[in-house]
Design an enzyme around this catalytic site. Sequence first.
Site, PDB file in Angstrom:
ATOM      1  N   HIS A 172      -3.715  -5.023   0.710  1.00 33.22           N
ATOM      2  CA  HIS A 172      -2.977  -5.626   1.869  1.00 33.22           C
ATOM      3  C   HIS A 172      -2.969  -7.016   2.123  1.00 33.22           C
ATOM      4  O   HIS A 172      -4.051  -7.500   2.527  1.00 33.22           O
ATOM      5  CB  HIS A 172      -3.812  -5.036   3.209  1.00 33.22           C
ATOM      6  CG  HIS A 172      -3.644  -3.358   3.478  1.00 33.22           C
ATOM      7  ND1 HIS A 172      -2.339  -2.951   4.064  1.00 33.22           N
ATOM      8  CD2 HIS A 172      -4.345  -2.204   2.917  1.00 33.22           C
ATOM      9  CE1 HIS A 172      -2.579  -1.662   4.067  1.00 33.22           C
ATOM     10  NE2 HIS A 172      -3.597  -1.231   3.419  1.00 33.22           N
TER      11      HIS A 172
ATOM     12  N   GLU B 290      -1.426  -9.153   3.894  1.00 35.65           N
ATOM     13  CA  GLU B 290      -1.057  -9.345   5.129  1.00 35.65           C
ATOM     14  C   GLU B 290      -2.442 -10.209   5.741  1.00 35.65           C
ATOM     15  O   GLU B 290      -2.595 -10.957   6.619  1.00 35.65           O
ATOM     16  CB  GLU B 290      -0.445  -8.458   6.084  1.00 35.65           C
ATOM     17  CG  GLU B 290      -1.265  -7.147   6.517  1.00 35.65           C
ATOM     18  CD  GLU B 290      -1.156  -6.064   5.414  1.00 35.65           C
ATOM     19  OE1 GLU B 290      -0.963  -6.300   4.434  1.00 35.65           O
ATOM     20  OE2 GLU B 290      -1.488  -4.980   5.904  1.00 35.65           O
TER      21      GLU B 290
ATOM     22  N   CYS C 298       1.121  -1.445   0.127  1.00 34.47           N
ATOM     23  CA  CYS C 298       0.053  -0.005   0.032  1.00 34.47           C
ATOM     24  C   CYS C 298       0.759   1.170   0.040  1.00 34.47           C
ATOM     25  O   CYS C 298       1.510   1.618  -0.915  1.00 34.47           O
ATOM     26  CB  CYS C 298      -0.830  -0.035   1.274  1.00 34.47           C
ATOM     27  SG  CYS C 298      -2.698   0.781   0.536  1.00 34.47           S
TER      28      CYS C 298
HETATM   29  N1  GLN Z   1      -2.083   7.021   2.764  1.00 37.18           N
HETATM   30  C1  GLN Z   1      -2.141   5.969   1.447  1.00 37.18           C
HETATM   31  C2  GLN Z   1      -3.549   6.089   0.664  1.00 37.18           C
HETATM   32  O1  GLN Z   1      -4.392   6.684   1.406  1.00 37.18           O
HETATM   33  C3  GLN Z   1      -1.912   4.534   1.598  1.00 37.18           C
HETATM   34  C4  GLN Z   1      -2.831   4.078   2.591  1.00 37.18           C
HETATM   35  C5  GLN Z   1      -2.405   2.730   3.067  1.00 37.18           C
HETATM   36  O2  GLN Z   1      -1.027   2.258   3.125  1.00 37.18           O
HETATM   37  N2  GLN Z   1      -3.218   1.727   3.653  1.00 37.18           N
HETATM   38  O3  GLN Z   1      -3.748   5.813  -0.562  1.00 37.18           O
END
Ligand code: GLN
Length: 545
Positions: free
Chosen positions: A509, A511, A383
């Site tokens: 994500h 994970e 992310c």
């Molecule tokens: N802050 C970034 C976004 O909003 C990444 C978010 C995250 O890593 N979950 O796109």
Amino acid sequence: MTKFIFVTGGVISSLGKGISSASIGMLLKSHGYRVTMMKLDPYLNVDPGTMSPFQHGEVFVTDDGAETDLDLGHYERFTDVTMSGSNNITTGQIYYSVITKERRGDYLGSTVQVVPHVTDEIKGTILRLADQDSYDVILCEIGGTVGDIESLPFLEAIRQFPYDLGGEHCLYIHLTLVPYLQAAQELKTKPSQHSVRALREIGIQPDILLCRTEQAMSETHRQKIAMFCNVTPDHVFEARDADDIYAIPLQFAEQRIDRAIIKKLGLPRSKAAQELDGWRAMMTRIQAIDQTVRIGVVGKYIEHQDAYKSIYEALRHAAVANDVELEIARIDSDTLTPDHCEEPLAGLSGILIPGGFGQRGVEGKVLAVHHARERGVPYFGICLGMQCALIEFARHVCRLEGAHSREFDEDTPHPVIDLLATQKTITTMGGTMRLGAYTCHLDERSKAAACYGAPQISERHRHRYEVNNKYRPMFEEHGLLLAGLTLDHRLVEMIEIPDHPWFVGCQFHPEFKSRPLRAHPLFAGFIGAAKRHALSPAVPLPSTA
Ligand code: GLN
């Protein structure tokens, strides 16, 4: 008919109620019962996703896009049952729906009160979960500690369950602390007596006591606790400190907690018992490991134990799958500067940058990416970690000075990460977030496709920003592989550098979907690359900056 198990905690917080509940859920499932779990959280947030990871640890995201308490992560990892938004309720959500009903006129004529309106709402929410499927057992964990003001409505609601459904369908488990007093060299049972007394004052008599202890409890202790707490001695169990959380279900199975629960609830015995063999084999495998890989996790919430819970667990699963021991170097991205970067990143076999929000520490993360890309150190960006990789690649490979994410620099000349046009119109908190499961199509040339062994995958998202499509041709011209795209090809979901030993970024994500016995393919691939790197570090790539 569904049976209900309620798990409460006493004396102090952080006794491991989530893991104990998840372990019991896992054992019951291993007997072939259809099990699901629920977490009742006593805070007033309607949306747990708005809480800071500094305070409350990781936000766990489910397939249906609910932002939930991290205990749901334990539930999924231990029981391998997929959770959804209905498996987590907060006091805030309960009050929200009671007040909405009041505004709508549903209670016209009556005085709206905690008992019965709030408690009925709680009971209704639990029973609705039971209606969703033909569960044999629902395990409900009550957040907080008995004696807290906050959890009283939950406790009152669960007190009424046997009254409504019949005592034979409900069981109460109380997790308590039996501390060891060094000076007296003795285990102390008094805190447990007090905590059970507090529970009984509310009208709940626990059926089973789980005693968290550092030391083995003697038969005398067991008898004493049983007598004072009004529980039979064979229902007093030990939850001994364990080096490894995955040893806990086996520790419980040895004491036959599962049998006691099955008997007490009168669950049918006819279910086909699945073996715990896989779990036991994993523990044996862990003991035989002799190689270590050191992975640097570069993030902002490093000092908080629980902020990257699922990341650490997924790394662990992948390490076991690769027969290596995992050593995690937690690196605070805030501390990395161009002059102070070599030393903290030296000797790592892999670098992982997890998700995150907000500007702080981003430049440090970009430095860590730069290090990994140039030295051929396996890199896994999740992310925000993928977004930082793109910022670094844009600045140093594509030579776009000032390239940034719009999240961190409104006026950047090159917003390689940006809000998409459709997102800009939505302004409410959380409303712009892409949440939950999306299907992603993988490029067949990618390492990701090789890891997953499938062309299409589904992973969970939680972010606001996306790769700016305007820069896609530029990235590709400079040798970046857009390894994963949404089915309509509109959004970039994964990136890779093909001529790097392992440089992979994903917008989702992964994970959240890793399991102890089924390491996540990307984490397994990353740790595999780290293991190879530990044995023979890659030749550094030619410098580009
Ligand atoms: N802050 C970034 C976004 O909003 C990444 C978010 C995250 O890593 N979950 O796109």
